[in-house]
Design a protein around this motif. Structure first.
Motif, PDB file in Angstrom:
ATOM      1  N   LEU A   1       0.830  -1.207   0.000  1.00  0.00           N
ATOM      2  CA  LEU A   1       0.000   0.000   0.000  1.00  0.00           C
ATOM      3  C   LEU A   1       0.863   1.256   0.000  1.00  0.00           C
ATOM      4  O   LEU A   1       0.549   2.239  -0.685  1.00  0.00           O
ATOM      5  N   ALA A   2       1.958   1.239   0.749  1.00  0.00           N
ATOM      6  CA  ALA A   2       2.877   2.379   0.738  1.00  0.00           C
ATOM      7  C   ALA A   2       3.526   2.545  -0.627  1.00  0.00           C
ATOM      8  O   ALA A   2       3.773   3.670  -1.080  1.00  0.00           O
ATOM      9  N   GLY A   3       3.812   1.424  -1.308  1.00  0.00           N
ATOM     10  CA  GLY A   3       4.366   1.507  -2.655  1.00  0.00           C
ATOM     11  C   GLY A   3       3.406   2.155  -3.628  1.00  0.00           C
ATOM     12  O   GLY A   3       3.812   2.950  -4.489  1.00  0.00           O
ATOM     13  N   LEU A   4       2.106   1.845  -3.498  1.00  0.00           N
ATOM     14  CA  LEU A   4       1.102   2.503  -4.341  1.00  0.00           C
ATOM     15  C   LEU A   4       1.082   4.000  -4.081  1.00  0.00           C
ATOM     16  O   LEU A   4       1.018   4.807  -5.030  1.00  0.00           O
ATOM     17  N   SER A   5       1.139   4.388  -2.819  1.00  0.00           N
ATOM     18  CA  SER A   5       1.174   5.813  -2.476  1.00  0.00           C
ATOM     19  C   SER A   5       2.405   6.487  -3.073  1.00  0.00           C
ATOM     20  O   SER A   5       2.326   7.611  -3.586  1.00  0.00           O
ATOM     21  N   TRP A   6       3.545   5.815  -3.018  1.00  0.00           N
ATOM     22  CA  TRP A   6       4.787   6.360  -3.561  1.00  0.00           C
ATOM     23  C   TRP A   6       4.663   6.611  -5.062  1.00  0.00           C
ATOM     24  O   TRP A   6       5.092   7.653  -5.569  1.00  0.00           O
ATOM     25  N   VAL A   7       4.062   5.680  -5.767  1.00  0.00           N
ATOM     26  CA  VAL A   7       3.874   5.837  -7.212  1.00  0.00           C
ATOM     27  C   VAL A   7       2.960   7.022  -7.499  1.00  0.00           C
ATOM     28  O   VAL A   7       3.240   7.835  -8.398  1.00  0.00           O
ATOM     29  N   ILE A   8       1.890   7.169  -6.728  1.00  0.00           N
ATOM     30  CA  ILE A   8       0.902   8.221  -7.001  1.00  0.00           C
ATOM     31  C   ILE A   8       1.494   9.602  -6.787  1.00  0.00           C
ATOM     32  O   ILE A   8       1.403  10.476  -7.671  1.00  0.00           O
ATOM     33  N   TYR A   9       2.105   9.858  -5.625  1.00  0.00           N
ATOM     34  CA  TYR A   9       2.554  11.235  -5.395  1.00  0.00           C
ATOM     35  C   TYR A   9       3.770  11.591  -6.243  1.00  0.00           C
ATOM     36  O   TYR A   9       3.947  12.748  -6.633  1.00  0.00           O
ATOM     37  N   ASN A  10       4.621  10.607  -6.566  1.00  0.00           N
ATOM     38  CA  ASN A  10       5.725  10.918  -7.480  1.00  0.00           C
ATOM     39  C   ASN A  10       5.230  11.144  -8.899  1.00  0.00           C
ATOM     40  O   ASN A  10       5.735  12.027  -9.612  1.00  0.00           O
ATOM     41  N   TYR A  11       4.246  10.383  -9.334  1.00  0.00           N
ATOM     42  CA  TYR A  11       3.674  10.588 -10.669  1.00  0.00           C
ATOM     43  C   TYR A  11       3.048  11.977 -10.777  1.00  0.00           C
ATOM     44  O   TYR A  11       3.214  12.674 -11.790  1.00  0.00           O
ATOM     45  N   VAL A  12       2.317  12.365  -9.726  1.00  0.00           N
ATOM     46  CA  VAL A  12       1.679  13.682  -9.715  1.00  0.00           C
ATOM     47  C   VAL A  12       2.732  14.781  -9.826  1.00  0.00           C
ATOM     48  O   VAL A  12       2.568  15.748 -10.595  1.00  0.00           O
TER      49      VAL A  12
ATOM     50  N   PRO B   1       8.238   5.931   1.639  1.00  0.00           N
ATOM     51  CA  PRO B   1       7.360   4.751   1.644  1.00  0.00           C
ATOM     52  C   PRO B   1       7.719   3.737   2.724  1.00  0.00           C
ATOM     53  O   PRO B   1       6.837   3.031   3.229  1.00  0.00           O
ATOM     54  N   VAL B   2       8.999   3.677   3.089  1.00  0.00           N
ATOM     55  CA  VAL B   2       9.421   2.739   4.136  1.00  0.00           C
ATOM     56  C   VAL B   2       8.837   3.149   5.477  1.00  0.00           C
ATOM     57  O   VAL B   2       8.249   2.337   6.211  1.00  0.00           O
ATOM     58  N   THR B   3       8.986   4.422   5.847  1.00  0.00           N
ATOM     59  CA  THR B   3       8.456   4.895   7.133  1.00  0.00           C
ATOM     60  C   THR B   3       6.940   4.878   7.135  1.00  0.00           C
ATOM     61  O   THR B   3       6.317   4.609   8.168  1.00  0.00           O
ATOM     62  N   LEU B   4       6.323   5.158   5.990  1.00  0.00           N
ATOM     63  CA  LEU B   4       4.865   5.134   5.889  1.00  0.00           C
ATOM     64  C   LEU B   4       4.325   3.745   6.200  1.00  0.00           C
ATOM     65  O   LEU B   4       3.375   3.584   6.965  1.00  0.00           O
ATOM     66  N   ALA B   5       4.944   2.733   5.616  1.00  0.00           N
ATOM     67  CA  ALA B   5       4.501   1.357   5.839  1.00  0.00           C
ATOM     68  C   ALA B   5       4.892   0.863   7.225  1.00  0.00           C
ATOM     69  O   ALA B   5       4.104   0.174   7.890  1.00  0.00           O
TER      70      ALA B   5
ATOM     71  N   ILE C   1       1.274  14.418  -1.520  1.00  0.00           N
ATOM     72  CA  ILE C   1       0.702  14.924  -2.768  1.00  0.00           C
ATOM     73  C   ILE C   1       0.812  16.441  -2.824  1.00  0.00           C
ATOM     74  O   ILE C   1       1.168  17.016  -3.858  1.00  0.00           O
ATOM     75  N   SER C   2       0.514  17.084  -1.692  1.00  0.00           N
ATOM     76  CA  SER C   2       0.623  18.548  -1.634  1.00  0.00           C
ATOM     77  C   SER C   2       2.061  18.994  -1.892  1.00  0.00           C
ATOM     78  O   SER C   2       2.300  19.967  -2.625  1.00  0.00           O
ATOM     79  N   GLY C   3       3.027  18.297  -1.307  1.00  0.00           N
ATOM     80  CA  GLY C   3       4.429  18.634  -1.529  1.00  0.00           C
ATOM     81  C   GLY C   3       4.854  18.419  -2.967  1.00  0.00           C
ATOM     82  O   GLY C   3       5.681  19.176  -3.496  1.00  0.00           O
ATOM     83  N   ALA C   4       4.298  17.372  -3.608  1.00  0.00           N
ATOM     84  CA  ALA C   4       4.639  17.108  -5.000  1.00  0.00           C
ATOM     85  C   ALA C   4       4.090  18.177  -5.933  1.00  0.00           C
ATOM     86  O   ALA C   4       4.677  18.460  -6.976  1.00  0.00           O
TER      87      ALA C   4
END
Length: 276
Positions: free
Chosen positions: A143-154, A195-199, A268-271
């Protein structure tokens, strides 16, 4: 063993066996989370946590579908509950953190993420299930990996790859003399470690809370059943602590879902921000 009741039942059923009375109490450990597969499809093993992921997704989808299918100006109870749940994430996380200009396109993801996490966390306290899905590290890291992909893509979509990389690794207001020191640290912190700390935060809280509850439940039962009368009150106290921990876990389960979603909104806001 698939939960606290299963562990307690196994200990109680073994109460008359010589190994328990003579060998003493064996404290629960991470092995309690290694559940056997529910069934096999060839070499593929379908486990209880995987079933819980599907069940949580179905429950979240059903709740919002049922709450919105008969919308009315004067909402009924289910519609009011759905609107309140949606509004909490929409307003307090998406709009307030991402900003009024960009937040709406991320609301569906954040709402689904929060309630998916919440339901999976609450599974740890529901009788008959009693296993927090994200106490398995692989689930939390996926789940953290999915979040990482989303905010970096944005961020890459808005600023371009090099622009986003500069935004995340080069602090503003710092002299170039400091870049060799700060740029690697910023890259490590903002790109690799997040993503590591998030998970890890989610996984560790779910695992530790559930393990602590099992420890007090089974330890208290052992003291009540297999020790001298002088120590039996300690077993009763352990059970009272188990009940207190069970209620505390409900709060932790909500907070971990909230924090995970809140951090996603912040990333996401930071990205999307123009300055680091």
């Amino acid at each position: 063993m698939t939960g606290i009741i299963h562990v307690i039942g196994a200990l109680a059923s073994a109460g008359d066996e010589e190994g328990v009375t003579e060998g003493g109490y064996t404290a629960p450990g991470p092995a309690e989370f290694d559940l056997p597969p529910l069934f096999h499809i060839g070499s593929f093993e379908f486990t209880k946590p995987m079933a819980q992921l599907f069940l949580a997704a179905i429950l979240v989808f059903w709740f919002f579908w049922a709450a919105s299918r008969n919308r009315a100006m004067v909402p009924g109870r289910l519609q009011f509950a759905g609107e309140s749940a949606y509004g909490m994430v929409r307003n307090s996380m998406a709009r307030d953190i991402i900003g009024s200009h960009d937040f709406m396109r991320f609301v569906p993801y954040l709402v689904a993420l929060f309630f998916f996490l919440l339901v999976n966390n609450l599974f740890g306290s529901i009788p008959g299930i009693q296993f927090p899905t994200f106490s398995r590290a692989s689930m939390a890291y996926a789940l953290a990996g999915l979040s990482w992909v989303i905010y970096n893509y944005v961020g890459i979509a808005k600023h371009g790859f090099l622009g986003y990389l500069k935004l995340q690794t080069v602090p503003s207001g710092v002299t170039p003399f400091m870049y060799p020191l700060l740029v690697p640290l910023e890259f490590f912190s903002n790109i690799l470690v997040r993503p590591v700390t998030l998970a890890l935060r989610l996984f560790a809280n779910m695992l530790a809370g559930h393990l602590l509850a099992i420890l007090f439940a089974t330890g208290g039962l052992y003291l009540l059943q297999h020790t001298a009368a002088l120590t039996k009150p300690v077993g009763a106290v352990a059970w009272l602590l188990f009940i207190a921990i069970a209620f505390l876990e409900l709060l932790v389960q909500f907070l971990q879902a909230y924090v995970f979603t809140l951090l996603n909104a912040m990333y996401i806001s930071g990205a999307l921000a123009d300055e680091h």
